[in-house]
Design an enzyme around this catalytic site. Structure first.
Site, PDB file in Angstrom:
ATOM      1  N   TYR A 143       0.822  -1.210   0.000  1.00 21.98           N
ATOM      2  CA  TYR A 143       0.000   0.000   0.000  1.00 21.98           C
ATOM      3  C   TYR A 143       0.860   1.266   0.000  1.00 21.98           C
ATOM      4  O   TYR A 143       0.412   2.313  -0.463  1.00 21.98           O
ATOM      5  CB  TYR A 143      -0.913   0.034   1.238  1.00 21.98           C
ATOM      6  CG  TYR A 143      -2.231  -0.677   1.060  1.00 21.98           C
ATOM      7  CD1 TYR A 143      -2.269  -2.025   0.745  1.00 21.98           C
ATOM      8  CD2 TYR A 143      -3.434   0.009   1.215  1.00 21.98           C
ATOM      9  CE1 TYR A 143      -3.484  -2.679   0.601  1.00 21.98           C
ATOM     10  CE2 TYR A 143      -4.646  -0.634   1.072  1.00 21.98           C
ATOM     11  CZ  TYR A 143      -4.668  -1.981   0.770  1.00 21.98           C
ATOM     12  OH  TYR A 143      -5.871  -2.621   0.627  1.00 21.98           O
ATOM     13  N   LYS A 194       3.173 -15.128   2.104  1.00 20.82           N
ATOM     14  CA  LYS A 194       3.526 -16.011   0.988  1.00 20.82           C
ATOM     15  C   LYS A 194       5.041 -16.205   1.021  1.00 20.82           C
ATOM     16  O   LYS A 194       5.772 -15.749   0.130  1.00 20.82           O
ATOM     17  CB  LYS A 194       3.053 -15.399  -0.339  1.00 20.82           C
ATOM     18  CG  LYS A 194       1.562 -15.534  -0.583  1.00 20.82           C
ATOM     19  CD  LYS A 194       1.118 -16.949  -0.973  1.00 20.82           C
ATOM     20  CE  LYS A 194       1.497 -17.266  -2.405  1.00 20.82           C
ATOM     21  NZ  LYS A 194       1.125 -18.676  -2.740  1.00 20.82           N
ATOM     22  N   ASP A 227      -2.808 -17.991   0.603  1.00 13.34           N
ATOM     23  CA  ASP A 227      -3.831 -18.626  -0.242  1.00 13.34           C
ATOM     24  C   ASP A 227      -4.512 -19.760   0.513  1.00 13.34           C
ATOM     25  O   ASP A 227      -5.743 -19.909   0.498  1.00 13.34           O
ATOM     26  CB  ASP A 227      -3.244 -19.103  -1.582  1.00 13.34           C
ATOM     27  CG  ASP A 227      -2.010 -19.988  -1.437  1.00 13.34           C
ATOM     28  OD1 ASP A 227      -1.421 -20.035  -0.328  1.00 13.34           O
ATOM     29  OD2 ASP A 227      -1.621 -20.643  -2.426  1.00 13.34           O
ATOM     30  N   ASP A 251      -6.327  -7.160   3.854  1.00 15.21           N
ATOM     31  CA  ASP A 251      -7.469  -6.560   3.171  1.00 15.21           C
ATOM     32  C   ASP A 251      -8.359  -7.664   2.589  1.00 15.21           C
ATOM     33  O   ASP A 251      -9.581  -7.668   2.774  1.00 15.21           O
ATOM     34  CB  ASP A 251      -6.963  -5.623   2.067  1.00 15.21           C
ATOM     35  CG  ASP A 251      -8.090  -4.894   1.360  1.00 15.21           C
ATOM     36  OD1 ASP A 251      -9.030  -4.448   2.050  1.00 15.21           O
ATOM     37  OD2 ASP A 251      -8.025  -4.767   0.125  1.00 15.21           O
ATOM     38  N   ASP A 255     -12.144  -9.385   4.191  1.00 13.28           N
ATOM     39  CA  ASP A 255     -13.410  -9.410   3.443  1.00 13.28           C
ATOM     40  C   ASP A 255     -13.995 -10.819   3.435  1.00 13.28           C
ATOM     41  O   ASP A 255     -15.208 -11.004   3.567  1.00 13.28           O
ATOM     42  CB  ASP A 255     -13.211  -8.941   1.991  1.00 13.28           C
ATOM     43  CG  ASP A 255     -13.481  -7.441   1.822  1.00 13.28           C
ATOM     44  OD1 ASP A 255     -13.310  -6.695   2.809  1.00 13.28           O
ATOM     45  OD2 ASP A 255     -13.865  -7.021   0.714  1.00 13.28           O
TER      46      ASP A 255
HETATM   47  C1  IPM Z   1     -10.443  -1.500   3.696  1.00 14.11           C
HETATM   48  C2  IPM Z   1     -10.682  -0.847   2.368  1.00 14.11           C
HETATM   49  C3  IPM Z   1      -9.539   0.123   2.094  1.00 14.11           C
HETATM   50  C4  IPM Z   1      -8.269  -0.697   1.974  1.00 14.11           C
HETATM   51  C5  IPM Z   1      -9.742   1.023   0.875  1.00 14.11           C
HETATM   52  C6  IPM Z   1     -11.018   1.822   0.943  1.00 14.11           C
HETATM   53  C7  IPM Z   1      -8.564   1.945   0.670  1.00 14.11           C
HETATM   54  O1  IPM Z   1     -10.834  -1.812   1.390  1.00 14.11           O
HETATM   55  O2  IPM Z   1     -10.277  -0.766   4.701  1.00 14.11           O
HETATM   56  O3  IPM Z   1     -10.431  -2.727   3.752  1.00 14.11           O
HETATM   57  O4  IPM Z   1      -7.954  -1.231   0.905  1.00 14.11           O
HETATM   58  O5  IPM Z   1      -7.575  -0.794   2.978  1.00 14.11           O
HETATM   59 MG    MG Z   2     -10.922  -3.817   2.129  1.00 12.26          MG
END
Ligand code: IPM
Ligand code: MG
Length: 370
Positions: A143, A194, A227, A251, A255
């Site tokens: 990032y 990884k 993975d 990230d 999710d």
């Molecule tokens: C998160 C989001 C952010 C990230 C974006 C909005 C920059 O996806 O906080 O998970 O990638 O960190």
């Molecule tokens: Mg995210």
């Protein structure tokens, strides 16, 4: 009881403002009913700030964030700002806050409320009782790594570059957070990278191992390739307790973990910096979900992730664990009562708007305390 707890609210874009409206009502409830009051300031961030000030985060807003005890953040982004350069994108506001406040430890708990086990995309028995915590490194890795950019080569091709980079201290400080938290939970840490293809992943594995040996050998540590971790999260998620991982894998994995609990609309997060001499750290609390521009302004958004993020602020910034538990309990009871926003709707339940869900949670807080 007076207090000098300061809270900066940054609702942002998309569904950010409408979910934050409900959180404010919860905060007001705490002020009225629990004498837990806050000095609240509010500012704009992301696309809203680009429109008003031509920057996703003004120096003034950053300064306020630096000086607040905690920042409560909604969400940023939307199609309107999709074609701007990276430094002018709404997401830049959030990334600048994380970096400038040095919020290196991002705590993303994925807890499956019993009433929502059926809303998960996995079989209920796989997620009932699920309680995992992802500790995502938040201020390093790909990032922020340099060099980065898009260049045009002599032959006219274009080349995009990002750099994955970690140092010993960056790895140790986030791994420490994971080990410390694991000690208060089920004492198990999975460290995910990884190492089979990336030097930065190999370094991550070696340094986590070294720290474990020297300071945390009482905690059970397992290394897992990212993975495989993603696969195991959907195969048998309850094998995990704490997962510590880098910025990018964190990230993705968070999710995945979020969806196990029924909806991305349920997951809160805390981003914490290093403790200062008085034991306090800078902190930002935000839902894991994004700005969801497709449903913004329609009263469809789920305010629970942001309300639970405020709950995390009560726990981690304001040292009010009982009040934090109260928020969690209120959410749990409202869900058990059958109310659902669209994202977690199930047959036989009552579909409600953002505002009605907020109402119900505030009313439940009343009930729980009388
Ligand atoms: C998160 C989001 C952010 C990230 C974006 C909005 C920059 O996806 O906080 O998970 O990638 O960190
Ligand atoms: Mg995210």
């Amino acid at each position: 009881m007076s207090s000098n707890r300061s809270l900066l609210i940054l609702p942002g874009d998309g569904i950010g403002p409408e979910v934050m409206r409900e959180v404010r009502r919860v905060i007001e409830w705490f002020g009225k009913r629990r004498q837990v009051s806050f000095d609240i300031d509010e500012d704009i961030v992301g696309g809203a700030s680009i429109d008003a000030h031509r920057t996703p985060l003004t120096d003034k807003a950053l300064d306020k964030a630096m000086n607040a005890d905690a920042v409560l953040f909604g969400s940023v982004g939307g199609p309107k700002w999709d074609n701007l350069g990276f430094d002018m994108r709404p997401e830049g506001g959030l990334l600048t806050l994380r970096k400038e406040l040095d919020l290196f430890a991002n705590l993303r708990p994925a807890i499956c409320f019993p009433a929502l086990a059926g809303a998960s995309s996995l079989k209920p028995e796989l997620v009932t009782g699920l309680d995992i915590l992802i500790v995502r490194e938040l201020t390093g890795g790909v990032y922020f790594g340099e060099p980065r950019g898009i260049e045009t080569l002599p032959d006219g091709q274009r080349r995009g570059v990002n750099t994955q980079v970690y140092t010993t201290s960056e790895i140790h400080r986030v791994a420490r957070v994971a080990f410390e938290l694991a000690r208060k939970r089920r004492n198990l840490v999975h460290s995910s990278e990884k190492a089979n293809v990336m030097e930065s992943g190999l370094l991550w594995r070696e340094e986590v191992t070294r720290l474990h040996k020297s300071d945390y050998s009482d905690v059970q540590l397992q290394h897992i390739l990212a993975d495989n971790c993603a696969m195991q999260l959907v195969r048998e998620p309850k094998q995990f307790d704490v997962i510590v991982t880098d910025n990018l894998f964190g990230d993705l994995l968070s999710d995945v973990a979020a969806m196990l609990t029924g909806s991305l609309g349920m997951l809160p997060s805390a981003s914490l910096g290093a403790k200062d001499a008085s034991g306090r750290s800078k902190a930002l609390y935000e839902p894991v979900h994004g700005s969801a521009p497709d449903i913004a302004g329609k009263g469809l958004a789920n305010p629970i992730a942001t309300i639970l993020s405020f709950g995390m602020a009560l726990r981690y910034s304001f040292d009010l664990p009982n009040d934090a538990d109260l928020v969690g309990k209120a959410v749990e009871n409202v869900l058990a009562g059958g109310l659902r926003t669209a994202d977690i709707m199930q047959p036989g339940m009552a579909k409600v708007s953002t505002g009605v869900m907020g109402d119900a949670i505030v009313r439940e807080l009343d009930k729980l305390t009388t």
